[in-house]
Write an enzyme that holds these catalytic residues in place. Structure first.
Site, PDB file in Angstrom:
ATOM      1  N   ARG A 202      -9.742   8.019  -0.754  1.00  0.00           N
ATOM      2  CA  ARG A 202     -10.707   8.420   0.274  1.00  0.00           C
ATOM      3  C   ARG A 202     -11.568   9.558  -0.239  1.00  0.00           C
ATOM      4  NH1 ARG A 202      -8.775   6.424   5.630  1.00  0.00           N
ATOM      5  NH2 ARG A 202     -10.570   7.503   6.437  1.00  0.00           N
TER       6      ARG A 202
ATOM      7  N   GLU B  69     -10.678  -9.558   3.567  1.00  0.00           N
ATOM      8  CA  GLU B  69      -9.407  -9.152   4.177  1.00  0.00           C
ATOM      9  C   GLU B  69      -9.672  -9.037   5.663  1.00  0.00           C
ATOM     10  OE1 GLU B  69      -7.237  -5.760   2.539  1.00  0.00           O
ATOM     11  OE2 GLU B  69      -6.313  -5.446   4.505  1.00  0.00           O
TER      12      GLU B  69
ATOM     13  N   GLY C 199       1.235  -1.362   4.407  1.00  0.00           N
ATOM     14  CA  GLY C 199       1.578  -0.045   3.895  1.00  0.00           C
ATOM     15  C   GLY C 199       2.471   0.772   4.796  1.00  0.00           C
ATOM     16  N   HIS C 200       1.935   1.220   5.926  1.00  0.00           N
ATOM     17  CA  HIS C 200       2.609   2.204   6.756  1.00  0.00           C
ATOM     18  C   HIS C 200       4.014   1.776   7.171  1.00  0.00           C
ATOM     19  CE1 HIS C 200       3.352   4.539  10.493  1.00  0.00           C
ATOM     20  NE2 HIS C 200       2.896   5.508   9.733  1.00  0.00           N
TER      21      HIS C 200
ATOM     22  N   THR D  70      -6.958   6.543  10.317  1.00  0.00           N
ATOM     23  CA  THR D  70      -6.828   5.453   9.360  1.00  0.00           C
ATOM     24  C   THR D  70      -8.072   4.591   9.510  1.00  0.00           C
ATOM     25  OG1 THR D  70      -5.442   3.582   8.665  1.00  0.00           O
ATOM     26  CG2 THR D  70      -5.495   4.053  11.020  1.00  0.00           C
ATOM     27  N   THR D  71      -8.244   3.601   8.634  1.00  0.00           N
ATOM     28  CA  THR D  71      -9.447   2.765   8.711  1.00  0.00           C
ATOM     29  C   THR D  71      -9.481   2.088  10.086  1.00  0.00           C
ATOM     30  OG1 THR D  71      -9.058   2.365   6.379  1.00  0.00           O
ATOM     31  CG2 THR D  71     -10.752   1.038   7.436  1.00  0.00           C
TER      32      THR D  71
ATOM     33  N   ARG E  41       2.926  18.914   1.525  1.00  0.00           N
ATOM     34  CA  ARG E  41       3.517  20.108   0.947  1.00  0.00           C
ATOM     35  C   ARG E  41       2.777  20.594  -0.294  1.00  0.00           C
ATOM     36  NH1 ARG E  41       8.832  21.923   1.770  1.00  0.00           N
ATOM     37  NH2 ARG E  41       9.084  21.974   4.012  1.00  0.00           N
TER      38      ARG E  41
ATOM     39  N   GLU F 286      -8.798   0.322  -2.625  1.00  0.00           N
ATOM     40  CA  GLU F 286      -9.624   0.319  -1.405  1.00  0.00           C
ATOM     41  C   GLU F 286     -10.558   1.506  -1.504  1.00  0.00           C
ATOM     42  OE1 GLU F 286      -7.283   0.651   2.110  1.00  0.00           O
ATOM     43  OE2 GLU F 286      -6.220  -1.207   1.745  1.00  0.00           O
TER      44      GLU F 286
ATOM     45  N   ARG G  72      -7.355  12.810   1.085  1.00  0.00           N
ATOM     46  CA  ARG G  72      -6.264  13.297   1.946  1.00  0.00           C
ATOM     47  C   ARG G  72      -4.891  12.810   1.481  1.00  0.00           C
ATOM     48  NH1 ARG G  72      -7.490   9.990   7.466  1.00  0.00           N
ATOM     49  NH2 ARG G  72      -9.499  10.986   7.194  1.00  0.00           N
TER      50      ARG G  72
ATOM     51  N   HIS H 138      -3.612  -4.506   8.018  1.00  0.00           N
ATOM     52  CA  HIS H 138      -3.746  -3.353   8.906  1.00  0.00           C
ATOM     53  C   HIS H 138      -2.823  -3.476  10.101  1.00  0.00           C
ATOM     54  CE1 HIS H 138      -5.210   0.313  10.523  1.00  0.00           C
ATOM     55  NE2 HIS H 138      -5.902   0.489   9.426  1.00  0.00           N
ATOM     56  N   GLY H 139      -1.884  -2.568  10.151  1.00  0.00           N
ATOM     57  CA  GLY H 139      -0.994  -2.471  11.298  1.00  0.00           C
ATOM     58  C   GLY H 139       0.148  -3.477  11.297  1.00  0.00           C
TER      59      GLY H 139
ATOM     60  N   ASN I 243       0.849  -1.195   0.000  1.00  0.00           N
ATOM     61  CA  ASN I 243       0.000   0.000   0.000  1.00  0.00           C
ATOM     62  C   ASN I 243       0.892   1.256   0.000  1.00  0.00           C
ATOM     63  OD1 ASN I 243      -1.401   2.290   1.130  1.00  0.00           O
ATOM     64  ND2 ASN I 243      -3.060   0.915   1.723  1.00  0.00           N
TER      65      ASN I 243
ATOM     66  N   ASP J  25      -0.218   4.495  -0.026  1.00  0.00           N
ATOM     67  CA  ASP J  25      -0.956   5.707   0.391  1.00  0.00           C
ATOM     68  C   ASP J  25      -0.062   6.747   1.044  1.00  0.00           C
ATOM     69  OD1 ASP J  25      -3.275   4.443  -0.365  1.00  0.00           O
ATOM     70  OD2 ASP J  25      -4.047   4.175   1.672  1.00  0.00           O
ATOM     71  N   HIS J  26       0.868   6.279   1.908  1.00  0.00           N
ATOM     72  CA  HIS J  26       1.585   7.261   2.719  1.00  0.00           C
ATOM     73  C   HIS J  26       2.736   7.941   1.985  1.00  0.00           C
ATOM     74  CE1 HIS J  26      -1.193   6.711   5.800  1.00  0.00           C
ATOM     75  NE2 HIS J  26      -0.930   5.428   5.925  1.00  0.00           N
TER      76      HIS J  26
ATOM     77  N   HIS K  17      -5.805   3.566  -1.376  1.00  0.00           N
ATOM     78  CA  HIS K  17      -7.135   3.868  -0.835  1.00  0.00           C
ATOM     79  C   HIS K  17      -7.509   5.276  -1.298  1.00  0.00           C
ATOM     80  CE1 HIS K  17      -9.811   4.112   3.066  1.00  0.00           C
ATOM     81  NE2 HIS K  17     -10.482   4.397   1.963  1.00  0.00           N
TER      82      HIS K  17
HETATM   83  N1  PXP Z   1      -5.841  -3.007   4.585  1.00  0.00           N
HETATM   84  C1  PXP Z   1      -6.780  -2.050   4.665  1.00  0.00           C
HETATM   85  C2  PXP Z   1      -8.184  -2.396   4.345  1.00  0.00           C
HETATM   86  C3  PXP Z   1      -6.431  -0.739   5.048  1.00  0.00           C
HETATM   87  O1  PXP Z   1      -7.386   0.213   5.120  1.00  0.00           O
HETATM   88  C4  PXP Z   1      -5.085  -0.444   5.316  1.00  0.00           C
HETATM   89  C5  PXP Z   1      -4.700   0.952   5.683  1.00  0.00           C
HETATM   90  O2  PXP Z   1      -4.804   1.774   4.588  1.00  0.00           O
HETATM   91  C6  PXP Z   1      -4.140  -1.477   5.190  1.00  0.00           C
HETATM   92  C7  PXP Z   1      -4.547  -2.767   4.850  1.00  0.00           C
HETATM   93  C8  PXP Z   1      -2.695  -1.250   5.427  1.00  0.00           C
HETATM   94  O3  PXP Z   1      -2.494  -0.940   6.760  1.00  0.00           O
HETATM   95  P1  PXP Z   1      -1.076  -0.411   7.234  1.00  0.00           P
HETATM   96  O4  PXP Z   1      -0.832   0.882   6.511  1.00  0.00           O
HETATM   97  O5  PXP Z   1      -1.243  -0.262   8.698  1.00  0.00           O
HETATM   98  O6  PXP Z   1      -0.076  -1.453   6.835  1.00  0.00           O
END
Ligand code: PXP
Length: 239
Positions: free
Chosen positions: A45, A151, A213-214, A100-101, A18, A70, A49, A191-192, A7, A9-10, A43
């Protein structure tokens, strides 16, 4: 062997901080693929964001693995998905105020809306995954409304501070993945998950894909720091 969906996103979060053109999540996605990512996840949104529609459109053109979008099951997002046609849509809940979700989709409450979204997407040959908590009733409904995969939300496990809580949460994930696989749903998890928590999933063969992702983007910032500073220092010294 399980697959890794990365992922990005970040990377976009940093760009949006910026209002700049960089770092570009599209470039990050290509680098992730080169390093072995089996899929790219973004994702989009409602509040835009981080990821922008432009990113998803470009990713659709350049991603060579699989593109997973997503999104919330709103009419705006369904329209975008039908137009861009990612390989998979993962339906997630979305609240404007969340960082976050925060939890899985509640299919008990939103069954009708989600069933309709699943059918719309599948008719357009887009695979549908539903992000849910490791809860038996939720999984049964995901199966009933014809999702291709689930998931499993791993946030409660990854964030648990005590060993006993971690064990309880992992037991829920194990049960959920076994039930999902028994119902012939694809079973993913995310997630996480970070470099410390991923090892806890060893041997859980039902989970065929991890969405992360993160922690990956965070590590990339630091592992790339040495090179980034050396490159700038060389330029500064050459002034
Ligand atoms: N899966 C879903 C459905 C999510 O919403 C996210 C966060 O965007 C992730 C996985 C990835 O989570 P993380 O960024 O904590 O790895």
């Amino acid at each position: 062997m399980a697959e890794l969906a990365v992922n990005v996103d970040h990377v976009a979060t940093l760009r949006q901080a910026r209002g700049a053109r960089y770092p570009d999540p599209v470039a990050a996605a290509l680098a992730a693929e080169t390093a072995g990512a089996d899929a790219i996840v973004v994702h989009l949104r409602e509040d835009r964001r981080h990821i922008q529609e432009r990113d998803v459109r470009l990713l659709r053109q350049v991603v060579q693995s699989r593109l997973i979008l997503e999104m919330a099951a709103t009419s705006e997002m369904l329209g975008i998905a039908l137009d861009i046609k990612p390989d998979t849509v993962t339906l997630v809940p979305e609240k404007r105020e969340e960082l976050t979700t925060e939890g899985g989709l509640d299919l008990i409450t939103h069954q009708d809306v989600i069933r309709e979204a699943v059918s719309t997407l599948k008719n357009a040959r887009i695979k549908v995954c539903i992000f849910i908590d490791p809860d038996l009733d939720q999984i049964k409904i995901a199966h009933k409304i014809d999702a291709d995969s689930i998931e499993i939300h791993t946030g409660a496990f990854c964030d648990a501070e005590s060993q006993s809580r971690k064990q309880r949460e992992m037991a829920r994930i194990v049960d959920a993945s076994k039930i999902g696989a028994k119902l012939k749903l694809g079973v993913h998890a995310g997630h996480g998950i970070c470099y410390n928590t991923i090892s806890a999933f060893k041997g859980l063969g039902e989970i065929t894909e991890f969405s992360i992702g993160h922690s990956i983007v965070s590590r990339a910032v630091l592992t790339g720091m040495d090179r980034a500073v050396r490159d700038m220092k060389k330029q500064v010294q050459g002034l």
